[in-house]
Enzyme design. Structure first.
Site, PDB file in Angstrom:
ATOM      1  N   SER A   1       0.951  -1.102  -0.102  1.00  0.00           N
ATOM      2  CA  SER A   1      -0.041  -0.062   0.023  1.00  0.00           C
ATOM      3  C   SER A   1       0.899   1.393   0.072  1.00  0.00           C
ATOM      4  O   SER A   1       2.075   1.087   0.321  1.00  0.00           O
ATOM      5  CB  SER A   1      -0.934  -0.154   1.198  1.00  0.00           C
ATOM      6  OG  SER A   1      -1.394   1.251   1.572  1.00  0.00           O
TER       7      SER A   1
ATOM      8  N   TYR B   1      -2.504  -0.474  10.320  1.00  0.00           N
ATOM      9  CA  TYR B   1      -2.528  -0.669   9.151  1.00  0.00           C
ATOM     10  C   TYR B   1      -0.981  -0.175   8.696  1.00  0.00           C
ATOM     11  O   TYR B   1      -0.216  -0.904   7.681  1.00  0.00           O
ATOM     12  CB  TYR B   1      -3.560   0.350   8.388  1.00  0.00           C
ATOM     13  CG  TYR B   1      -3.802  -0.004   6.789  1.00  0.00           C
ATOM     14  CD1 TYR B   1      -4.165  -1.312   6.315  1.00  0.00           C
ATOM     15  CD2 TYR B   1      -3.387   0.980   5.882  1.00  0.00           C
ATOM     16  CE1 TYR B   1      -4.503  -1.444   5.231  1.00  0.00           C
ATOM     17  CE2 TYR B   1      -3.626   0.509   4.531  1.00  0.00           C
ATOM     18  CZ  TYR B   1      -3.884  -0.528   4.087  1.00  0.00           C
ATOM     19  OH  TYR B   1      -4.137  -1.002   2.736  1.00  0.00           O
TER      20      TYR B   1
HETATM   21  P1  NAD Z   1     -11.759  -5.523   0.040  1.00  0.00           P
HETATM   22  O1  NAD Z   1     -12.113  -5.254   1.355  1.00  0.00           O
HETATM   23  O2  NAD Z   1     -12.623  -5.211  -0.921  1.00  0.00           O
HETATM   24  O3  NAD Z   1     -10.972  -6.896  -0.036  1.00  0.00           O
HETATM   25  C1  NAD Z   1     -10.406  -7.339   0.944  1.00  0.00           C
HETATM   26  C2  NAD Z   1     -10.667  -8.941   1.014  1.00  0.00           C
HETATM   27  O4  NAD Z   1      -9.864  -9.518   1.848  1.00  0.00           O
HETATM   28  C3  NAD Z   1     -12.206  -9.051   1.456  1.00  0.00           C
HETATM   29  O5  NAD Z   1     -12.606  -9.933   0.353  1.00  0.00           O
HETATM   30  C4  NAD Z   1     -11.871  -9.827   2.759  1.00  0.00           C
HETATM   31  O6  NAD Z   1     -12.929 -10.779   2.981  1.00  0.00           O
HETATM   32  C5  NAD Z   1     -10.439 -10.651   2.769  1.00  0.00           C
HETATM   33  N1  NAD Z   1      -9.915 -10.969   3.844  1.00  0.00           N
HETATM   34  C6  NAD Z   1      -9.946 -10.128   4.785  1.00  0.00           C
HETATM   35  N2  NAD Z   1      -9.527 -10.721   6.005  1.00  0.00           N
HETATM   36  C7  NAD Z   1      -9.003 -11.972   5.408  1.00  0.00           C
HETATM   37  C8  NAD Z   1      -8.666 -13.205   6.043  1.00  0.00           C
HETATM   38  N3  NAD Z   1      -8.088 -13.409   7.590  1.00  0.00           N
HETATM   39  N4  NAD Z   1      -8.301 -14.232   5.360  1.00  0.00           N
HETATM   40  C9  NAD Z   1      -8.765 -14.467   3.954  1.00  0.00           C
HETATM   41  N5  NAD Z   1      -9.446 -13.238   3.514  1.00  0.00           N
HETATM   42  C10 NAD Z   1      -9.385 -12.076   4.243  1.00  0.00           C
HETATM   43  O7  NAD Z   1     -10.536  -4.375  -0.206  1.00  0.00           O
HETATM   44  P2  NAD Z   1      -9.351  -4.235  -1.169  1.00  0.00           P
HETATM   45  O8  NAD Z   1      -9.256  -2.694  -1.524  1.00  0.00           O
HETATM   46  O9  NAD Z   1      -9.759  -4.974  -2.350  1.00  0.00           O
HETATM   47  O10 NAD Z   1      -8.088  -4.765  -0.667  1.00  0.00           O
HETATM   48  C11 NAD Z   1      -7.372  -5.841  -1.405  1.00  0.00           C
HETATM   49  C12 NAD Z   1      -5.684  -5.367  -0.580  1.00  0.00           C
HETATM   50  O11 NAD Z   1      -5.522  -4.087  -1.177  1.00  0.00           O
HETATM   51  C13 NAD Z   1      -5.546  -5.345   0.858  1.00  0.00           C
HETATM   52  O12 NAD Z   1      -4.443  -6.011   1.228  1.00  0.00           O
HETATM   53  C14 NAD Z   1      -5.617  -3.852   1.186  1.00  0.00           C
HETATM   54  O13 NAD Z   1      -4.874  -3.495   2.024  1.00  0.00           O
HETATM   55  C15 NAD Z   1      -4.796  -3.478  -0.321  1.00  0.00           C
HETATM   56  N6  NAD Z   1      -5.049  -1.976  -0.358  1.00  0.00           N
HETATM   57  C16 NAD Z   1      -6.279  -1.398  -0.822  1.00  0.00           C
HETATM   58  C17 NAD Z   1      -6.306  -0.065  -0.853  1.00  0.00           C
HETATM   59  C18 NAD Z   1      -7.836   0.865  -1.326  1.00  0.00           C
HETATM   60  O14 NAD Z   1      -7.680   1.782  -1.448  1.00  0.00           O
HETATM   61  N7  NAD Z   1      -8.485  -0.212  -1.636  1.00  0.00           N
HETATM   62  C19 NAD Z   1      -5.153   0.924  -1.025  1.00  0.00           C
HETATM   63  C20 NAD Z   1      -3.789   0.222  -0.599  1.00  0.00           C
HETATM   64  C21 NAD Z   1      -3.736  -0.945  -0.382  1.00  0.00           C
END
Ligand code: NAD
Length: 252
Positions: free
Chosen positions: A138, A151
């Site tokens: 991230s 985070y």
């Molecule tokens: P999201 O909430 O749509 O997806 C995250 C997924 O991870 C969910 O489906 C959730 O059920 C799953 N998850 C959570 N805990 C879990 C566990 N213990 N075991 C298995 N699955 C689990 O969010 P996203 O934006 O798609 O996030 C995906 C990745 O991207 C994450 O690592 C997040 O930190 C990273 N990220 C997102 C953003 C953003 O702006 N959306 C920015 C930087 C990084």
């Protein structure tokens, strides 16, 4: 790049599904891992249902991680590309108010989950003699942010694991990289917006956009394009890198 076996944790989420779609559109097979069967089934349906396996698993549980790797290998004999992507971001509290167990829960999912994924996938890739890993870090891997200690710490750790793993398997035809997204329009961003302005996510949404040089949120598909590139042979001399997908935020 066709006929690849692509394993994705957090596969029911916004970015996970977008990465899956990019691979399916290019003729690959995806294995989606996530916490709940119903959300995995919805993701499978959203993605058209073909060339998709789903596995329920918690990335913090060593047995579940071993199971998602074993099941993938039993069915397809290999893991070509692994997206170590599951993550959570809250609760949002300053250090003095965040309970130890709240901090540890974020670390368990975002950091230990990535560590366990590497621990079980890399030996399989060594056995195969090839493979590619893309961790989801991230923008939070570079900066501090008041009120997000868990985070921020967890994503700094993902950057460290990415570089370390890259060095450990660099001579084994395995690459390990990370994407560093920010402000991507998924459920996670909606949570952040609701937290910043409870009941009025549009309000904090506008404020957040002012901090993005592009003046808009990114789409999961824009992240998936970069993640796909890193998983492909077009990135054949790239390892240990973090690729920003953040509309210029890291440059600011
Ligand atoms: P999201 O909430 O749509 O997806 C995250 C997924 O991870 C969910 O489906 C959730 O059920 C799953 N998850 C959570 N805990 C879990 C566990 N213990 N075991 C298995 N699955 C689990 O969010 P996203 O934006 O798609 O996030 C995906 C990745 O991207 C994450 O690592 C997040 O930190 C990273 N990220 C997102 C953003 C953003 O702006 N959306 C920015 C930087 C990084």
């Amino acid at each position: 790049m066709t006929n690849k076996i692509v394993l994705i944790t957090g596969g029911a989420g916004g970015i996970g599904q977008a990465i899956a779609k990019e691979h399916l559109d290019n003729g690959n097979t995806v294995v989606l891992v996530d916490l709940k069967e119903d959300s995995l089934n919805i993701a499978k349906e959203n993605l058209g249902g073909n060339n998709i396996e789903i596995i329920v698993g918690d990335v913090t549980d060593e047995g579940d991680v071993k199971n998602y790797v074993d099941k993938t290998v039993e069915k397809f004999s290999r893991v070509d590309i692994f997206y170590n992507n599951a993550g959570v971001n809250g609760p949002f509290k300053p250090i003095k108010d965040l309970d130890k167990n709240e901090f540890e829960k974020i670390m368990a999912i975002n950091t230990t989950g990535v560590f366990l994924g590497l621990k079980f996938v890399l030996p399989q890739m060594e056995k195969q003699g090839f493979g590619n890993v893309v961790n989801t870090a991230s923008n939070a891997a570079y900066i501090g942010s008041a009120g997000m200690p868990g985070y921020i710490a967890s994503k700094h750790a993902v950057a460290g694991l990415t570089k370390t793993a890259a060095l450990e398997v660099g001579d084994k035809n395995i690459r390990v990289n990370a994407i560093a997204p920010a402000a991507i329009d998924t459920d996670m961003l909606t949570d952040i917006r609701n937290n910043l302005s409870p009941g009025e996510p549009e309000k904090s949404g506008e404020a957040l956009k002012q901090g993005i040089p592009f003046g808009r949120f990114g789409t999961p598909a824009e992240v998936a394009k970069v993640a796909y590139f890193l998983g492909s042979e077009d990135a054949s001399f790239v390892t240990g890198s973090l690729y920003n997908v953040d509309g210029g935020m890291q440059a600011d």
